[in-house]
Enzyme design. Structure first.
Site, PDB file in Angstrom:
ATOM      1  N   ASP A 133     -27.778  24.623  50.203  1.00 38.54           N
ATOM      2  CA  ASP A 133     -29.082  24.493  50.936  1.00 38.54           C
ATOM      3  C   ASP A 133     -30.291  24.153  50.028  1.00 38.54           C
ATOM      4  OD1 ASP A 133     -27.576  25.279  53.186  1.00 38.54           O
ATOM      5  OD2 ASP A 133     -28.081  27.220  53.418  1.00 38.54           O
ATOM      6  N   THR A 151     -29.828  26.225  60.157  1.00 35.22           N
ATOM      7  CA  THR A 151     -28.539  26.089  60.829  1.00 35.22           C
ATOM      8  C   THR A 151     -28.864  27.370  61.710  1.00 35.22           C
ATOM      9  OG1 THR A 151     -27.516  27.191  59.182  1.00 35.22           O
ATOM     10  CG2 THR A 151     -27.105  24.956  59.332  1.00 35.22           C
ATOM     11  N   THR A 152     -29.322  28.454  61.277  1.00 32.44           N
ATOM     12  CA  THR A 152     -29.483  29.741  62.005  1.00 32.44           C
ATOM     13  C   THR A 152     -30.711  29.708  63.136  1.00 32.44           C
ATOM     14  OG1 THR A 152     -28.665  31.057  60.001  1.00 32.44           O
ATOM     15  CG2 THR A 152     -29.569  32.238  61.972  1.00 32.44           C
ATOM     16  N   ASP A 211     -24.798  32.250  56.430  1.00 34.11           N
ATOM     17  CA  ASP A 211     -25.286  30.826  56.887  1.00 34.11           C
ATOM     18  C   ASP A 211     -24.724  30.602  58.204  1.00 34.11           C
ATOM     19  OD1 ASP A 211     -24.035  27.844  56.829  1.00 34.11           O
ATOM     20  OD2 ASP A 211     -25.876  28.006  55.528  1.00 34.11           O
TER      21      ASP A 211
END
Length: 544
Positions: free
Chosen positions: A393, A93-94, A60
């Protein structure tokens, strides 16, 4: 020639101009490189040691960057945007870090050609507006009430995670918990889904991940206060209190002056009478179960056991609110103000079970609960932590779709569709701005390129094939299969992403790139502790 004037403190360090801008670009690229391998279904995990010696294993983006300590101010800004993305939409988020790093890198060649940063930013802003427009155009609506459709969306979100092996279980848990806590606002008619407050994840090491479940009620890590209290009650009447069932002590130091011996006995008697009074007020409503956020004295426990009432003390405020939502009760602040309506009657079963070495209280079989507990089981603490992150998530994705039911194809299809349309538009643009605008369109290809690199496919060959597909009509949904590295129709593979996540990724990445490109000076330095700048010390005057 006069001596140079020192304006800045000699301890401070200053960098300015092109050096700073290129330094920011390189810092952004380095941060993006750290988590580049964490994108897609073939992503790798990172193992991080925290200062306390604990271990974090995750892919994550936000969880990784949270644990990394960086010096460069631009790198700190990038870590901050990953956190923003996580709080805002919970996914992507990545992607946001990789895109922001690539947008910064795209500006590098224009900076070295002495193009003014404001010109680049102006082109970037135009590109961002066009991106949002195109995304809204190519997005498709989804029926939120269709369980199979919802499952497909959540499945694509956790396809890149550790929990992918238990995909069906995780999807069902995420959708059930989000549907449970969803409420319609009576005034605005909008959907309110507060996962953070009302969908609590309880991690209990031991057992198998398959034993995890969403309870139709609430679970607490508590036991009853007295050994003789009932540990199982069906259809309990639940009373929730915010006050203590003990004698009220003085706020600060209290002194009592006693003149005769009987006064001391009278004080003890008054304490007992007070506790008896509050217990009688509670018992008069015939509850089967009491939860209080404060303490319960031994004497109060005695009265409650005699009345056949089970009591649990020192419950967290957040847990008490969850119980109130689940059983339909109201938290009371004073025993004198309790009404019959405040009693929760919607719970079907109260039970205390022992899991491992600890006792857990279950309030389940609730009728239409508006709060729930997700019980996670697993081999070790580290696995449970990662499963919780993945499940959060999945829940956020389900929430986003319920709030804004529009979808986009995944697997880099959106990026290539955007790139093609923007490159077309760039041809009709005039002036210097068209070059940075074009660079943004090309930089978007970093997402499918990274997906291909992570699954070991031939990047150039597949990307060329994918570009050729996107030139044809009605091929918006064509992207990269992140497992095999083939060019596939995402609608067939059922890989979809919520529109709200994608919009947030582009907005955050582009705005951060624009912000960092505007910086042309970095001043870092230490202020002296005493007598330095900003301490308010005045120079001595000559006044008598």
């Amino acid at each position: 020639m006069s001596a140079p004037v020192l304006v800045l403190n000699p301890n401070s360090k200053r960098e300015s101009g092109r050096k700073v801008q290129l330094g920011n670009v390189s810092a952004a690229r380095n941060i993006a490189d750290v988590i580049r391998t964490c994108l897609g279904p073939r992503s790798m995990l990172k193992m991080l040691m925290d200062p306390m010696g604990g271990i974090v294993m995750t892919n994550d983006g936000n969880a990784i960057l949270r644990e990394i300590t960086v010096e460069h101010p631009a790198a700190k800004t990038l870590i901050e945007i990953s956190r923003t993305q996580d709080e805002e939409v919970g996914d992507g988020t990545t992607s946001v870090i990789i895109l922001a790093g690539e947008m910064m890198f795209a500006a590098q060649k224009f900076l070295t050609q002495n193009m003014h940063p404001i010109t680049i930013i102006s082109a970037y802003r135009k590109a961002l507006d066009d991106m949002q427009e195109i995304l809204n155009e190519i997005s498709v609506e989804v029926d939120v009430s269709n369980a199979a459709e919802m499952k497909k969306i959540v499945k694509s979100a956790i396809g890149t995670k550790f929990i992918n092996k238990w995909c069906d279980l995780a999807c069902d848990m995420a959708i059930k918990s989000v549907s449970t806590v969803m409420m319609e606002n009576a005034l605005t008619g909008a959907r309110e889904i507060d996962i953070k407050r009302y969908a609590k994840v309880e991690k209990v090491p031991g057992g198998a991940i398959e034993d995890s479940e969403v309870l139709d009620g609430v679970m607490l890590n508590k036991d009853v206060t007295h050994g003789n209290m009932k540990r199982k009650i069906t259809n309990p009447r639940i009373l929730l209190l915010d006050c203590s069932m003990e004698y009220q002590k003085g706020e600060s130091q209290t002194d009592l002056e006693l003149t005769k011996e009987s006064d001391f006995e009278r004080i003890l008697q008054m304490e007992e009478e007070y506790i008896k009074k509050i217990c009688e007020e509670v018992i008069s409503f015939k509850p089967d179960l009491i939860f209080t956020e404060k303490g319960i004295s031994d004497l109060a426990q005695h009265f409650l056991v005699k009345a056949g009432i089970t009591a649990i003390r020192r419950v967290r405020k957040s847990d008490n609110n969850r119980i109130a939502r689940a059983c339909g009760g109201t938290v009371c602040s004073r025993t004198e103000e309790i009404k019959e309506d405040d009693i929760g009657k919607n719970a079907g079963l109260f039970e205390v079970k022992k899991i491992g070495d600890e006792y857990f209280t279950f309030i389940t079989q609730c009728k239409e609960p508006k709060a729930c507990t997700i019980l996670l089981r697993g081999a070790s603490k580290d696995i449970l932590m990662e499963v919780e992150r993945n499940l959060q998530d999945a829940m956020q994705v389900a929430r986003n779709v319920m709030v804004n039911p529009r979808l986009l194809p995944g697997g880099g299809a959106v990026e290539l569709a955007l790139a093609r349309r923007m490159l077309e538009k760039a041809k009709s643009m005039t002036g210097v701005e068209q070059h940075p605008y074009k660079a943004v369109a090309e930089a978007l290809e970093v997402i499918p390129r990274t997906l291909l690199q992570n699954c070991g496919a031939s990047t150039i060959r597949v990307l060329t094939k994918l570009r050729a597909e996107h030139v044809k009509e009605d091929r918006v949904n064509w992207g990269v299969d992140g497992i095999t590295g083939n060019v596939t129709d995402m609608a067939v593979l059922d890989i979809w992403e919520p529109l709200s996540v994608k919009l947030q990724v582009y907005k955050t990445a582009m705005e951060t790139a624009m912000l960092l490109l505007r910086i042309d000076d970095i001043v870092s330095g230490s202020k002296k502790a005493e007598g330095g700048e900003g301490t308010g010390n005045m120079a001595p005057t000559d006044a008598a």
